[in-house]
Design an enzyme around this catalytic site. Structure first.
Site, PDB file in Angstrom:
ATOM      1  N   GLY A  36       0.830  -1.204   0.000  1.00  0.00           N
ATOM      2  CA  GLY A  36       0.000   0.000   0.000  1.00  0.00           C
ATOM      3  C   GLY A  36       0.863   1.252   0.000  1.00  0.00           C
ATOM      4  N   VAL A  57      -0.608  -6.349  10.762  1.00  0.00           N
ATOM      5  CA  VAL A  57      -1.902  -6.880  11.237  1.00  0.00           C
ATOM      6  C   VAL A  57      -1.716  -8.043  12.210  1.00  0.00           C
ATOM      7  CG1 VAL A  57      -2.231  -8.526   9.329  1.00  0.00           C
ATOM      8  CG2 VAL A  57      -4.241  -7.513  10.438  1.00  0.00           C
ATOM      9  N   ASN A  98      -5.811 -12.611  14.769  1.00  0.00           N
ATOM     10  CA  ASN A  98      -5.721 -11.377  15.545  1.00  0.00           C
ATOM     11  C   ASN A  98      -6.993 -10.533  15.424  1.00  0.00           C
ATOM     12  OD1 ASN A  98      -4.338  -9.608  17.224  1.00  0.00           O
ATOM     13  ND2 ASN A  98      -3.329  -8.535  15.525  1.00  0.00           N
ATOM     14  N   ALA A 113     -11.730 -10.475   3.597  1.00  0.00           N
ATOM     15  CA  ALA A 113     -11.487 -10.456   2.153  1.00  0.00           C
ATOM     16  C   ALA A 113     -10.803 -11.753   1.767  1.00  0.00           C
ATOM     17  CB  ALA A 113     -10.613  -9.251   1.792  1.00  0.00           C
ATOM     18  N   TYR A 144      -0.482 -18.130  -0.288  1.00  0.00           N
ATOM     19  CA  TYR A 144      -1.663 -17.260  -0.390  1.00  0.00           C
ATOM     20  C   TYR A 144      -2.946 -18.084  -0.353  1.00  0.00           C
ATOM     21  CZ  TYR A 144      -4.641 -13.541  -2.431  1.00  0.00           C
ATOM     22  OH  TYR A 144      -5.622 -12.598  -2.676  1.00  0.00           O
TER      23      TYR A 144
END
Ligand code: NAD
Ligand code: UDP
Length: 312
Positions: A36, A57, A98, A113, A144
């Site tokens: 990002g 995160v 978390n 997501a 992933y």
């Protein structure tokens, strides 16, 4: 209402931050800025309702929010594989754990997501949510795919055993403004290459297919899903069923940019899915949602964005 968006400085997250701020909410964007950027959210930082937390995160999150959108995770194969693979798995699994603990503590609703990659290289076409998928658990994409599958499992177990309100969406290839020029995914690659007059890189023979959803349609899906009754848990596919080969996509980008770039052929990445198209019956039935932006219109918006960004 206070809303936490993890991965809020990324492509989708930055659009979601803007949408929820414009609805009058207080928005907290948590991001470690791996893929990002501050640029994506720069226009929002003057809004007193907006706060940015620069952290991973997987670290403890000290926030009281009633809604949590968990988007933190690199989404482009070139950024989640290779050297990043172990971090990708940690982000997906420990990150989900978390935010689920946080949701349990705050009695918040969590929207996860997830991804069409949970179907792997699908043997069923188009893919309904009832399909269990065809994932290579030890291949380069597994960090992933399996990470996201484990995150789904955690969501359902926190719902069943801890009473946490969860919503699991499976996102199919989405594109639009705020993709990074070096993102590596096909739409941004082709557009950036076309605008710079560089070769258009098609991997494999280009007959593999994807279904491309424009970002505004996807954000509308997220907001509707979050607003749905608690019993609507999902998983629900989110995507545009319009299906294209990579050759068709390259031709569309060349036509819309007016570029004279030529197509070159590169090796197909390992375990690259051959075909992908969402069955979106459930999204229509449960959320009254369907995509509205045709590929050509979405590509024009995205091309305009990259023209400005690249000064091309
Ligand atoms: P993106 O890479 O632009 O955004 C991901 C964001 O998460 C970035 O801002 C990144 O810095 C942040 N992030 C990554 N690891 C983190 C960590 N450990 N801690 C905190 N922040 C972290 O990708 P995107 O397309 O905006 O994807 C957003 C989410 O949607 C991802 O979870 C992705 O898996 C999912 N998704 C997207 C698509 C798509 O086509 N765009 C398809 C399927 C699933
Ligand atoms: N692809 C391509 N050229 C590129 C980037 C990707 O032909 O420059 C192909 C890739 O091999 C895949 C499809 O485009 O078949 C979509 O790739 P992307 O990385 O966007 O997303 P995926 O659906 O594979 O996660």
């Amino acid at each position: 209402m206070t809303i936490l968006i993890t991965g809020g400085a990324g492509f989708l997250g930055s659009h979601l931050c803007a949408r929820l701020l414009s609805a009058g909410h207080e928005v907290i964007c948590l991001d470690n800025f791996y893929t990002g950027s501050m640029e994506n959210i720069a226009a929002l930082t003057t809004n007193p309702q907006f706060r940015v937390i620069d952290q991973d995160v997987i670290e403890p999150i000290d926030v009281n929010a009633k809604q949590i959108y968990n988007l933190a995770c690199p989404a482009s194969p070139v950024h989640y594989q290779g050297k990043a693979a172990i971090d990708t798995m940690k982000t997906s699994v420990l990150g989900a754990l978390n935010v689920l603990e946080l949701a349990a503590f705050n009695k918040a609703t969590l929207l996860q997501a997830s991804t069409s990659e949970v179907y792997g290289d699908p043997a069923v076409h188009p893919q309904p949510e009832s399909y269990w998928g065809n994932v290579n658990p030890i291949g380069p994409r597994a960090c992933y795919d399996e990470g996201k599958r484990a995150a789904e499992t955690l969501c359902f177990d926190y719902n069943r055993h801890r009473g946490v309100d969860v919503k699991v969406m499976r996102i199919f290839n989405t594109y639009g403004p705020h993709m990074h020029p070096n993102d590596g995914r096909v739409v941004s690659n082709f557009i950036v290459q076309a605008l710079r007059g560089e070769d258009i890189t098609i991997y494999g023979d280009g007959t593999q297919t994807r279904s491309f959803c424009y970002v505004s349609d996807l954000i509308e899906f997220m907001v509707r899903f979050m607003a749905s009754p608690a019993e609507v848990i999902g998983p629900i596919n989110a995507g545009n069923p319009g299906e294209y080969t990579m050759i068709e996509l390259a031709e569309a980008v060349l036509k819309l940019t007016g570029s004279t770039s030529k197509i070159v052929w590169r090796p197909l990445p390992v375990d690259d899915p051959k075909q992908r198209r969402p069955d979106i019956t459930k999204a229509g039935d449960l959320l009254g949602w369907k995509p509205t932006v045709p590929l050509e219109d979405g590509l024009k918006e995205t091309i305009a964005y990259f023209r400005k960004k690249l000064g091309a």
